[in-house]
Design a protein around this motif. Structure first.
Motif, short mmCIF file in Angstrom:
data_model
loop_
_atom_site.label_atom_id
_atom_site.label_comp_id
_atom_site.label_asym_id
_atom_site.label_seq_id
_atom_site.Cartn_x
_atom_site.Cartn_y
_atom_site.Cartn_z
N ILE A 117 0.82 -1.22 0.00
CA ILE A 117 0.00 0.00 0.00
C ILE A 117 0.85 1.27 0.00
CG2 ILE A 117 -1.70 1.35 1.30
CD1 ILE A 117 -2.91 -1.13 0.01
N LEU A 118 1.85 1.30 0.86
CA LEU A 118 2.61 2.55 1.07
C LEU A 118 3.82 2.70 0.17
CD1 LEU A 118 2.51 2.71 4.98
CD2 LEU A 118 0.92 3.74 3.34
N LYS A 119 4.40 1.57 -0.26
CA LYS A 119 5.63 1.63 -1.07
C LYS A 119 5.46 1.02 -2.45
CE LYS A 119 8.48 1.31 3.12
NZ LYS A 119 9.55 0.53 3.81
N GLN A 120 4.23 0.60 -2.77
CA GLN A 120 3.94 0.00 -4.07
C GLN A 120 4.79 -1.25 -4.36
OE1 GLN A 120 1.29 1.79 -5.74
NE2 GLN A 120 1.41 2.65 -3.70
N GLN A 121 5.15 -1.96 -3.28
CA GLN A 121 5.91 -3.19 -3.45
C GLN A 121 5.00 -4.30 -3.99
OE1 GLN A 121 9.35 -3.70 -2.86
NE2 GLN A 121 9.25 -1.46 -2.81
N PRO A 122 5.54 -5.22 -4.79
CA PRO A 122 4.70 -6.27 -5.38
C PRO A 122 4.23 -7.28 -4.33
CG PRO A 122 7.01 -6.68 -5.87
CD PRO A 122 6.95 -5.33 -5.22
N VAL A 123 3.12 -7.93 -4.63
CA VAL A 123 2.60 -9.04 -3.82
C VAL A 123 2.40 -10.23 -4.75
CG1 VAL A 123 1.48 -7.65 -2.03
CG2 VAL A 123 0.23 -8.20 -4.13
N PRO A 124 2.39 -11.44 -4.21
CA PRO A 124 2.16 -12.60 -5.08
C PRO A 124 0.74 -12.61 -5.64
CG PRO A 124 2.18 -13.25 -2.77
CD PRO A 124 2.63 -11.83 -2.80
N ASP A 125 0.56 -13.35 -6.74
CA ASP A 125 -0.79 -13.55 -7.25
C ASP A 125 -1.64 -14.23 -6.16
OD1 ASP A 125 -0.05 -12.54 -9.72
OD2 ASP A 125 0.46 -14.51 -10.54
N ASN A 126 -2.94 -13.95 -6.18
CA ASN A 126 -3.88 -14.56 -5.23
C ASN A 126 -3.47 -14.29 -3.77
OD1 ASN A 126 -4.90 -15.67 -7.62
ND2 ASN A 126 -3.86 -17.62 -7.29
N ALA A 127 -3.02 -13.07 -3.52
CA ALA A 127 -2.57 -12.71 -2.17
C ALA A 127 -3.74 -12.52 -1.22
CB ALA A 127 -1.73 -11.43 -2.21
N VAL A 128 -3.58 -13.05 0.01
CA VAL A 128 -4.62 -12.96 1.04
C VAL A 128 -3.99 -12.50 2.35
CG1 VAL A 128 -6.26 -14.25 2.46
CG2 VAL A 128 -6.09 -14.73 0.02
N LEU A 129 -4.64 -11.55 3.01
CA LEU A 129 -4.24 -11.10 4.34
C LEU A 129 -5.33 -11.56 5.32
CD1 LEU A 129 -2.37 -9.28 6.16
CD2 LEU A 129 -3.97 -7.41 5.67
N ILE A 130 -4.91 -12.17 6.43
CA ILE A 130 -5.85 -12.68 7.42
C ILE A 130 -5.93 -11.72 8.60
CG2 ILE A 130 -6.38 -14.59 9.00
CD1 ILE A 130 -4.78 -16.40 7.07
N THR A 131 -7.14 -11.26 8.94
CA THR A 131 -7.30 -10.33 10.06
C THR A 131 -8.41 -10.80 11.00
OG1 THR A 131 -8.95 -8.89 8.96
CG2 THR A 131 -6.61 -8.39 8.59
N PHE A 132 -8.24 -10.47 12.27
CA PHE A 132 -9.26 -10.68 13.30
C PHE A 132 -9.53 -9.35 13.98
CE2 PHE A 132 -8.08 -14.98 12.61
CZ PHE A 132 -9.00 -15.82 13.22
N ASP A 133 -10.72 -9.18 14.51
CA ASP A 133 -11.07 -7.98 15.27
C ASP A 133 -11.39 -8.33 16.72
OD1 ASP A 133 -10.82 -6.58 12.93
OD2 ASP A 133 -12.93 -6.01 12.76
N ASP A 134 -11.15 -7.40 17.60
CA ASP A 134 -11.66 -7.36 18.99
C ASP A 134 -10.73 -7.96 20.04
OD1 ASP A 134 -13.92 -6.14 17.96
OD2 ASP A 134 -15.10 -7.97 17.93
N GLY A 135 -9.73 -8.77 19.66
CA GLY A 135 -8.76 -9.25 20.65
C GLY A 135 -9.24 -10.38 21.54
N TYR A 136 -10.17 -11.20 21.04
CA TYR A 136 -10.68 -12.31 21.86
C TYR A 136 -9.57 -13.32 22.17
CZ TYR A 136 -15.38 -10.67 20.74
OH TYR A 136 -16.52 -9.91 20.61
#
Length: 383
Positions: free
Chosen positions: A139-158
């Motif tokens: 996002i910030l440096k326009q660096q490449p990511v692999p094809d079919n890239a996925v980021l895993i996130t959770f909310d709330d800190g359970y």
């Protein structure tokens, strides 16, 4: 006399017709759970995991998006994954979860078994899980990511992130991020939350932790009638003074909250990057100004979609919808595009419609076999 009554009869007929049309469309949309056992065959092509469901009247209901795709546009069903298949490039799909459970699944908690199956399907379907650092550089440096890239996130800190999600993620070698309500960590409020020690342990295996505000994950009253809005986007009602906050007062409150969250994350975890997930996905211009003043350069909503490197305020896909089996979630990722989804709060634009009514209207032959849970649609493409 008869002549006078004819207009009323016409009006009555129109009202009855409108009522029937509303009924056919569902009126107030019924909450239905997709039935993955239902298959729909369109001119010989079998579709599964379409989101089809039977309503309380036994009518077969299907998403309008599916009908547009499979019938009107004539697309083929998703094929089994073939090694090397690229579903998207130079983009990142962000999965969103909250709580996990080993017991009965609820609206708030996804089964850990379903989560584990999703994580396995990511691997077998050619997706590449990336870290928040890789996402930040994209996002910030326009660096490449692999094809079919996925980021895993959770909310709330359970605490379930530590006890249930972490072992699954560690087994697969997947990094993930949890956006924590910092005050709830400090004071262990409500449903059990992670501890700072647990987070420090998980950092060693690539888990990262960022802000979900210090104490603004709530709705606040905005007038004396008791109407409420998300705390980050509200001008709070001050009962002692019988008035609302000014915009500047609200901005100062929000700034203090987010600054305190960052201070605690830095003190406990050594955070150097500043990233936020908005509670309820709620933000406005004031919130974005506050982020800029605090050097928080990346944020996440709950709006569904996929992120290009220009999406500093990112989209996410709800992987924890208990109405959808793991394969449906993976199919979402295979066909994802920002344009195919709904509003900023993540409400889907696809409506459930009666398959029988749709087919009758469009001259499509429909055969429903309840025993086989299969609907067969036949029609001429030239019609």
């Amino acid at each position: 006399m008869i002549t006078r009554r004819k207009p009323w009869l016409a009006v009555l007929a129109l009202l009855m017709l409108a009522s029937l049309m509303l009924s056919a469309c569902g009126g107030k949309e019924e909450e239905l759970t997709p039935d993955p056992s239902i298959k729909i065959v369109v001119n010989g092509k079998e579709w599964s995991n379409t989101g089809a469901a039977l309503n309380a009247d036994g009518k077969l209901m299907v998403p309008s998006d599916f009908l547009k795709k499979a019938v009107e546009e004539g697309e083929d069903p998703p094929a089994e994954h073939v090694e090397g298949t690229v579903y998207y490039s130079n983009q990142v799909a962000v999965l969103m979860y909250h709580d996990l459970t080993e017991g009965e699944t609820t609206k708030a908690a996804l089964s850990v078994d379903a989560f584990a199956e999703q994580m396995e399907l990511l691997k077998t379907n050619g997706f590449h899980v990336i870290s928040m650092k890789e996402y930040s550089d994209f996002i910030l440096k326009q660096q490449p990511v692999p094809d079919n890239a996925v980021l895993i996130t959770f909310d709330d800190g359970y605490e379930s992130f530590y006890k249930l999600a972490y072992p699954v993620l560690k087994e697969h070698g997947y990094p993930a991020t949890n956006f924590v309500i910092v005050r709830f960590i400090d004071e262990q409020i409500g449903v059990p939350k992670m501890t700072w020690d647990q987070m420090r342990e998980m950092q060693k295996d690539g888990m990262t932790f960022y802000t979900h505000t210090y104490d603004s994950h709530l709705y606040v009253e905005v007038d004396k009638k008791g109407n409420t809005k998300p705390a980050l986007t509200a001008q709070k009602y001050l009962p002692d003074e019988d008035r609302k906050e000014t915009k500047e007062e609200a901005k100062q409150r929000i700034t203090a909250d987010l600054a305190k969250a960052e201070e605690r994350l830095t003190a406990e975890l050594g955070n150097t990057d500043r990233i936020i997930a908005f509670p309820y996905g709620a933000f406005n211009d004031t919130v974005m100004e506050v982020l800029k003043s605090l050097d928080i350069h990346i944020s996440f909503t709950v709006k569904k979609g996929i992120n290009s490197s220009a999406e500093a305020n990112g989209f996410r896909v709800n992987g924890a919808d208990v109405k959808e089996n793991p394969q449906i979630v993976i199919n979402h990722l295979k066909t994802i595009s920002a344009a195919s989804y709904g509003d900023a709060q993540g409400n889907s634009s696809s409506k459930l419609v009666s398959l029988r009514a749709y087919c009758d209207k469009n001259g499509i032959s429909l055969a429903w076999d309840a025993a086989k849970r299969q609907a067969v649609l036949s029609f001429s493409k030239s019609a």
